[in-house]
Design a protein around this motif. Structure first.
Motif, PDB file in Angstrom:
ATOM      1  N   ARG A  12     -42.359   9.464  17.285  1.00 60.78           N
ATOM      2  CA  ARG A  12     -41.274  10.543  17.800  1.00 60.78           C
ATOM      3  C   ARG A  12     -39.898  10.992  16.241  1.00 60.78           C
ATOM      4  NH1 ARG A  12     -39.263   6.435  19.238  1.00 60.78           N
ATOM      5  NH2 ARG A  12     -39.441   6.600  22.081  1.00 60.78           N
ATOM      6  N   ALA A  13     -40.732  10.601  15.180  1.00 62.65           N
ATOM      7  CA  ALA A  13     -40.285  11.244  14.011  1.00 62.65           C
ATOM      8  C   ALA A  13     -41.239  12.669  13.960  1.00 62.65           C
ATOM      9  CB  ALA A  13     -40.137  10.439  12.517  1.00 62.65           C
ATOM     10  N   THR A  14     -41.842  13.209  14.162  1.00 63.15           N
ATOM     11  CA  THR A  14     -42.732  14.041  14.039  1.00 63.15           C
ATOM     12  C   THR A  14     -42.307  15.460  14.788  1.00 63.15           C
ATOM     13  OG1 THR A  14     -44.949  12.820  13.693  1.00 63.15           O
ATOM     14  CG2 THR A  14     -45.035  15.158  14.622  1.00 63.15           C
ATOM     15  N   MET A  15     -41.999  14.987  16.319  1.00 59.77           N
ATOM     16  CA  MET A  15     -41.185  15.431  17.348  1.00 59.77           C
ATOM     17  C   MET A  15     -39.701  15.763  16.670  1.00 59.77           C
ATOM     18  SD  MET A  15     -42.478  14.363  20.207  1.00 59.77           S
ATOM     19  CE  MET A  15     -42.053  11.994  20.550  1.00 59.77           C
ATOM     20  N   ALA A  16     -39.121  14.728  16.337  1.00 61.71           N
ATOM     21  CA  ALA A  16     -37.992  14.774  15.929  1.00 61.71           C
ATOM     22  C   ALA A  16     -37.420  15.914  14.569  1.00 61.71           C
ATOM     23  CB  ALA A  16     -37.359  13.964  15.506  1.00 61.71           C
ATOM     24  N   LEU A  17     -38.334  15.887  13.450  1.00 61.63           N
ATOM     25  CA  LEU A  17     -38.898  16.848  12.732  1.00 61.63           C
ATOM     26  C   LEU A  17     -39.122  17.956  12.298  1.00 61.63           C
ATOM     27  CD1 LEU A  17     -37.777  17.061   9.502  1.00 61.63           C
ATOM     28  CD2 LEU A  17     -40.276  16.225   9.068  1.00 61.63           C
ATOM     29  N   ALA A  18     -39.225  18.689  13.251  1.00 61.30           N
ATOM     30  CA  ALA A  18     -40.367  19.593  14.353  1.00 61.30           C
ATOM     31  C   ALA A  18     -38.540  20.750  14.728  1.00 61.30           C
ATOM     32  CB  ALA A  18     -40.726  19.776  15.117  1.00 61.30           C
ATOM     33  N   ILE A  67     -39.282   9.317   0.128  1.00 60.93           N
ATOM     34  CA  ILE A  67     -39.081  11.040   0.476  1.00 60.93           C
ATOM     35  C   ILE A  67     -39.862  12.191  -0.700  1.00 60.93           C
ATOM     36  CG2 ILE A  67     -37.838  12.625   2.087  1.00 60.93           C
ATOM     37  CD1 ILE A  67     -37.390  10.315   3.601  1.00 60.93           C
ATOM     38  N   ASP A  68     -38.815  11.636  -2.000  1.00 56.50           N
ATOM     39  CA  ASP A  68     -39.127  12.479  -2.543  1.00 56.50           C
ATOM     40  C   ASP A  68     -40.569  12.909  -2.975  1.00 56.50           C
ATOM     41  OD1 ASP A  68     -36.310  13.718  -3.324  1.00 56.50           O
ATOM     42  OD2 ASP A  68     -35.922  12.086  -4.233  1.00 56.50           O
ATOM     43  N   LYS A  69     -40.759  11.740  -3.481  1.00 54.50           N
ATOM     44  CA  LYS A  69     -42.308  11.309  -3.434  1.00 54.50           C
ATOM     45  C   LYS A  69     -43.316  12.287  -2.630  1.00 54.50           C
ATOM     46  CE  LYS A  69     -42.533   7.624  -6.363  1.00 54.50           C
ATOM     47  NZ  LYS A  69     -42.340   8.405  -8.096  1.00 54.50           N
ATOM     48  N   LEU A  70     -42.958  11.919  -1.185  1.00 50.95           N
ATOM     49  CA  LEU A  70     -43.831  12.979   0.118  1.00 50.95           C
ATOM     50  C   LEU A  70     -43.765  14.396  -0.026  1.00 50.95           C
ATOM     51  CD1 LEU A  70     -42.831  10.455   2.656  1.00 50.95           C
ATOM     52  CD2 LEU A  70     -45.191  11.181   2.266  1.00 50.95           C
ATOM     53  N   ILE A  71     -42.502  14.704  -0.009  1.00 54.00           N
ATOM     54  CA  ILE A  71     -42.039  15.895  -0.956  1.00 54.00           C
ATOM     55  C   ILE A  71     -43.248  16.587  -1.705  1.00 54.00           C
ATOM     56  CG2 ILE A  71     -40.768  17.458  -0.612  1.00 54.00           C
ATOM     57  CD1 ILE A  71     -39.375  16.229   0.865  1.00 54.00           C
ATOM     58  N   GLU A  72     -43.094  15.574  -2.624  1.00 53.91           N
ATOM     59  CA  GLU A  72     -43.900  17.181  -3.867  1.00 53.91           C
ATOM     60  C   GLU A  72     -44.989  16.206  -4.083  1.00 53.91           C
ATOM     61  OE1 GLU A  72     -42.884  13.830  -7.406  1.00 53.91           O
ATOM     62  OE2 GLU A  72     -40.778  14.635  -7.225  1.00 53.91           O
ATOM     63  N   ILE A 130     -37.644  22.367   6.398  1.00 52.73           N
ATOM     64  CA  ILE A 130     -38.380  20.421   7.038  1.00 52.73           C
ATOM     65  C   ILE A 130     -38.338  20.291   6.449  1.00 52.73           C
ATOM     66  CG2 ILE A 130     -40.742  20.128   6.851  1.00 52.73           C
ATOM     67  CD1 ILE A 130     -41.990  22.175   8.746  1.00 52.73           C
ATOM     68  N   GLN A 131     -38.446  19.965   4.587  1.00 56.00           N
ATOM     69  CA  GLN A 131     -38.277  19.350   3.991  1.00 56.00           C
ATOM     70  C   GLN A 131     -36.562  18.657   3.563  1.00 56.00           C
ATOM     71  OE1 GLN A 131     -39.342  21.927   0.267  1.00 56.00           O
ATOM     72  NE2 GLN A 131     -41.229  21.502   0.612  1.00 56.00           N
ATOM     73  N   THR A 132     -35.400  19.779   4.100  1.00 57.38           N
ATOM     74  CA  THR A 132     -34.005  19.849   3.815  1.00 57.38           C
ATOM     75  C   THR A 132     -34.140  18.335   5.399  1.00 57.38           C
ATOM     76  OG1 THR A 132     -33.532  21.855   3.021  1.00 57.38           O
ATOM     77  CG2 THR A 132     -31.968  19.908   4.742  1.00 57.38           C
ATOM     78  N   LEU A 133     -34.549  18.518   6.443  1.00 59.68           N
ATOM     79  CA  LEU A 133     -34.278  17.339   7.363  1.00 59.68           C
ATOM     80  C   LEU A 133     -35.839  16.688   6.781  1.00 59.68           C
ATOM     81  CD1 LEU A 133     -32.410  17.675  10.676  1.00 59.68           C
ATOM     82  CD2 LEU A 133     -33.321  19.863   8.769  1.00 59.68           C
ATOM     83  N   ALA A 134     -36.035  16.257   6.591  1.00 55.86           N
ATOM     84  CA  ALA A 134     -37.401  15.055   5.702  1.00 55.86           C
ATOM     85  C   ALA A 134     -36.478  14.139   5.973  1.00 55.86           C
ATOM     86  CB  ALA A 134     -38.337  15.495   5.412  1.00 55.86           C
ATOM     87  N   TYR A 135     -35.589  14.538   5.487  1.00 59.98           N
ATOM     88  CA  TYR A 135     -34.946  12.896   4.710  1.00 59.98           C
ATOM     89  C   TYR A 135     -34.158  12.318   6.093  1.00 59.98           C
ATOM     90  CZ  TYR A 135     -35.165  14.779  -0.527  1.00 59.98           C
ATOM     91  OH  TYR A 135     -36.203  14.801  -0.943  1.00 59.98           O
ATOM     92  N   PRO A 136     -32.879  12.834   6.751  1.00 60.22           N
ATOM     93  CA  PRO A 136     -32.642  12.645   7.739  1.00 60.22           C
ATOM     94  C   PRO A 136     -33.028  11.811   8.871  1.00 60.22           C
ATOM     95  CG  PRO A 136     -32.135  15.211   7.601  1.00 60.22           C
ATOM     96  CD  PRO A 136     -32.764  14.709   6.230  1.00 60.22           C
TER      97      PRO A 136
END
Length: 316
Positions: free
Chosen positions: A251-257, A306-311, A277-283
């Motif tokens: 559900r998070a995959t669909m929400a992020l897209a 999430i910071d580490k994920l994006i890095e 994608i990176q901006t919306l990853a946090y909320p």
């Protein structure tokens, strides 16, 4: 569309110093999602959703959640009509288009379960019958992080139904001066000029346009890689497993897209960028990650993870 741009400008004029919150509120609206907002009292959380509702031709209702709230206070109940000798269903607040669930974590589990059914299935059940909710149905819930007495932690299944979780904080000094000036203006009955209300039909058209925003295959793969990394299923990023007990669901995959498409549309683009994608990853992810004891002991937060994920998660 100009109507939504006018609404966004009006919201930013009425809710000063919370432009990111306003954008994410509109992202949830046009992506057909629910939003959870957490922040100290007095930051215009309630004002924001009331102002949003006033800019849409839609019904709005606010419910103050309390420990003695009952499921029927949300769903409605069957009422006996003496003149007909029959029970008739009296709809509750959930049958409005936009519902503000104020201090949602103050309500007990039975109330949460009634709200969960509405958010998950767009219907409610009373007795033996189920009733469908309006096609336009959005829940904005608020939480106060400062008070823990008399509160109930939201179950993970319900948290997962919120498309976004937004954390808001105090405005800066310049914005606070603007807030003071706006307050004085309103005290003198000088109302801000409201935009032409957005119709439901226009909103549904916008939602169709949002789904036409292009998501390149490599960016779709990037979204999947981010989500998979939260579950420790990517061998190259297995180190995240020590910090995350349970990762994000599909559900998070669909929400992020959907959220990335909505953000791109709001900014006038017909394609998604990595920044969307990176901006919306946090909320999208912060309320879906259950951290391990080890991460909590180190003082790590979901946003730090999430910071580490994006890095570390590569694009393409």
């Amino acid at each position: 569309m100009n109507a939504l741009a006018d609404l966004q400008r009006f919201l930013n004029t009425s809710i000063i110093g919370q432009s990111e919150f306003i954008q994410q509120l509109l992202v949830a609206l046009i992506a057909d999602g629910h939003i959870l907002v957490e922040g100290p009292p007095g930051l215009a959380k309630t004002r924001a959703v009331k102002t949003l509702a006033s800019g849409i031709q839609a019904s709005f209702h606010r419910v103050q959640f309390t420990p003695d709230l009952l499921p029927a206070d949300l769903t409605g109940t069957d009422i006996f009509r003496q003149e007909s000798g029959e029970f008739k269903f009296q709809p509750g607040p959930l049958f409005h288009n936009i519902l503000l669930a104020d201090e949602i974590n103050r309500a007990p589990a039975k109330v949460q379960s009634a709200l969960l059914e509405a958010m998950a299935e767009s219907q409610i059940t009373v007795g033996r019958r189920s009733y469908g909710l309006p096609e336009l149905f959005m829940v904005m819930a608020t939480q106060n992080p400062l008070e823990q007495e008399g509160t109930y932690p939201l179950p993970e299944a319900q948290l997962d139904r919120f498309m976004l979780k937004v954390n808001i904080d105090y405005p800066g000094a310049i914005d606070e001066l603007k807030i003071l000036a706006l307050n004085e203006q309103e005290a003198q009955k000088q109302e801000l000029e409201k935009p032409v209300p957005l119709t439901k039909e226009t909103l549904f058209e916008i939602r169709q346009e949002v789904m036409q925003v292009k998501l390149a295959p490599q960016l779709a793969q990037y979204i999947v890689d981010l989500i998979i990394a939260t579950r420790g299923q990517n061998s190259a990023l297995a180190g995240f497993k020590q910090f995350i007990e349970y990762g994000a669901s599909p559900r998070a995959t669909m929400a992020l897209a959907r959220g990335a498409r909505a953000k791109a549309w709001l900014e006038g683009r017909d394609f998604v960028t990595p920044d969307d994608i990176q901006t919306l990853a946090y909320p999208v992810l912060r309320h879906r990650l259950l951290l391990t004891y080890q991460a909590q002991a180190k003082g790590m937060t979901s946003d730090a993870i999430i910071d580490k994920l994006i890095e570390q998660v590569a694009i393409g």
